[in-house]
Design an enzyme around this catalytic site. Structure first.
Site, PDB file in Angstrom:
ATOM      1  N   LEU A 140     -10.361  -1.896  -0.733  1.00 27.45           N
ATOM      2  CA  LEU A 140      -9.633  -2.454   0.413  1.00 27.45           C
ATOM      3  C   LEU A 140      -9.313  -1.349   1.407  1.00 27.45           C
ATOM      4  O   LEU A 140      -8.697  -0.344   1.071  1.00 27.45           O
ATOM      5  CB  LEU A 140      -8.350  -3.136  -0.056  1.00 27.45           C
ATOM      6  CG  LEU A 140      -7.573  -3.950   0.989  1.00 27.45           C
ATOM      7  CD1 LEU A 140      -6.795  -5.076   0.304  1.00 27.45           C
ATOM      8  CD2 LEU A 140      -6.609  -3.092   1.797  1.00 27.45           C
ATOM      9  N   HIS A 156      -0.987   7.089  -4.423  1.00 27.80           N
ATOM     10  CA  HIS A 156      -0.931   7.829  -3.163  1.00 27.80           C
ATOM     11  C   HIS A 156       0.117   7.166  -2.271  1.00 27.80           C
ATOM     12  O   HIS A 156       0.295   5.942  -2.325  1.00 27.80           O
ATOM     13  CB  HIS A 156      -2.309   7.783  -2.500  1.00 27.80           C
ATOM     14  CG  HIS A 156      -2.454   8.670  -1.320  1.00 27.80           C
ATOM     15  ND1 HIS A 156      -2.015   8.314  -0.055  1.00 27.80           N
ATOM     16  CD2 HIS A 156      -2.997   9.904  -1.197  1.00 27.80           C
ATOM     17  CE1 HIS A 156      -2.291   9.288   0.786  1.00 27.80           C
ATOM     18  NE2 HIS A 156      -2.873  10.266   0.132  1.00 27.80           N
TER      19      HIS A 156
END
Length: 337
Positions: free
Chosen positions: A127, A231
């Site tokens: 994505l 992240h």
């Protein structure tokens, strides 16, 4: 809103390549390599064209298009069964407890064990939304359109779905986790290993990675600190997955230590709550805000719209009907926004 999700085509290569260059590394499913992307699109075309219902380890690539401009501004992917072409490796965090009678002491240690427990799971991944479009709920449209695709093609997907989140990458583009483990054995940087994996697959991990468990306590602090953390750009994605009933179960990526989220397919919220119905009206003025999908395989499309559930079907708004290219009598899938 003029954005619609649709099946990727071969002529989307340049748009995907330009987005791949913006990912910043650690994004295996969207490498900035034209040959790899060309192969991925060809594989996706074959998957969309296949009519059988058996699960065959295929990849479906979807893109987000602005129909007003014709620009592709995002992409996502679905993998029907990981680990069929080569083993799907993960580290699983386990605990070893030992007791000494002489010392009257019990000691527990956490280990990283190399496993392929998740082979056969389906996966949602790849994505990416263009930085210029990160408003208006387009990220959610990208993510949740995949679940409507699964709901409408349930026979092609496994009983569990996983999602790998990118781990922590430092300001140099390196991975503290990789430097502490993989980098010791492979003689290449994280970026080199990540690029090689994206293009050639991860069989080299099976060939060279030590098979014995790794004691987490023996890793340096920088590596220990990032295990199982997404992240910063992936924190919202992690919350979105949790809202869909995915959970972190102790599996982490072998490259960057990012968390792997897992859910039973039929318990994913957007799949479990998806409603299939026949369109009875395309002139709805007011209704529930929803994601609406229509079409099979390469004709699949998904957009935001308004719906109203009726006794024998569903009413949707005219703009959604236009974006989806449906009329009265067609079947649609929908889930509340």
């Amino acid at each position: 809103m003029s954005f619609v999700m649709r099946a990727a085509r071969a002529d989307d290569l340049q748009a995907l390549y330009e987005m791949a260059k913006l990912t910043g590394g650690g994004f295996t499913n969207l490498p900035p390599d034209r040959n790899s992307l060309t192969e991925k699109l060809a594989g996706s075309d074959a998957a969309f064209a296949r009519e059988g219902e058996e699960i065959e380890g295929e990849t479906f690539v979807l893109v987000l298009e602005n129909l007003e401009t014709g620009d592709v501004r995002g992409t996502c992917q679905l993998f029907t069964a990981v680990g069929q072409n080569w083993p799907f490796y993960s580290y699983r965090i386990t605990k070893l407890t030992q007791h000494s009678q002489e010392l009257d002491r019990t000691v527990s240690a956490e280990l990283l064990s190399l496993v392929n427990d998740l082979g056969g799971c389906s996966e949602v991944g790849g994505l990416f939304l263009h930085p210029g479009e990160r408003a208006g709920g387009l990220g959610m449209l990208l993510a949740r359109s995949r679940y409507l695709f699964i709901a409408s093609h349930r026979e092609k997907f496994g009983d569990r779905i996983l999602a790998e989140l990118r781990g922590i990458i430092d300001e140099r583009g390196g991975s503290p986790f990789w430097d502490a483990i993989g980098g010791k054995f492979f003689g290449m940087s994280f970026q080199e290993a990540d690029e090689f994996n994206a293009i050639h697959g991860n069989q080299f991990i099976a060939d060279l990675m030590p098979k014995h468990p790794v004691y987490i306590a023996m890793l340096d602090e920088a590596a220990r600190r990032v295990i199982g953390l997404p992240h910063p750009s992936g924190r919202a994605a992690m919350r979105m997955l949790e809202n869909e009933n995915f959970s972190y179960q102790g599996y982490v990526d072998i490259f960057d230590g990012g968390p792997t989220m897992i859910a039973p397919t039929d318990r994913v919220r957007s799949i479990a709550d998806a409603h299939e119905g026949t369109v009875e009206s395309i002139t709805l003025d007011k209704g529930e805000k929803a994601l609406i999908g229509a079409g099979r395989m390469q004709n699949f499309r998904c957009c935001y719209g308004a719906r109203k559930l009726l006794r024998d079907g569903v009413a949707i708004d005219a703009q959604a009907a236009d974006l989806l290219q449906v009329s009265e009598g067609d079947q649609v899938w929908s889930v509340l926004r």
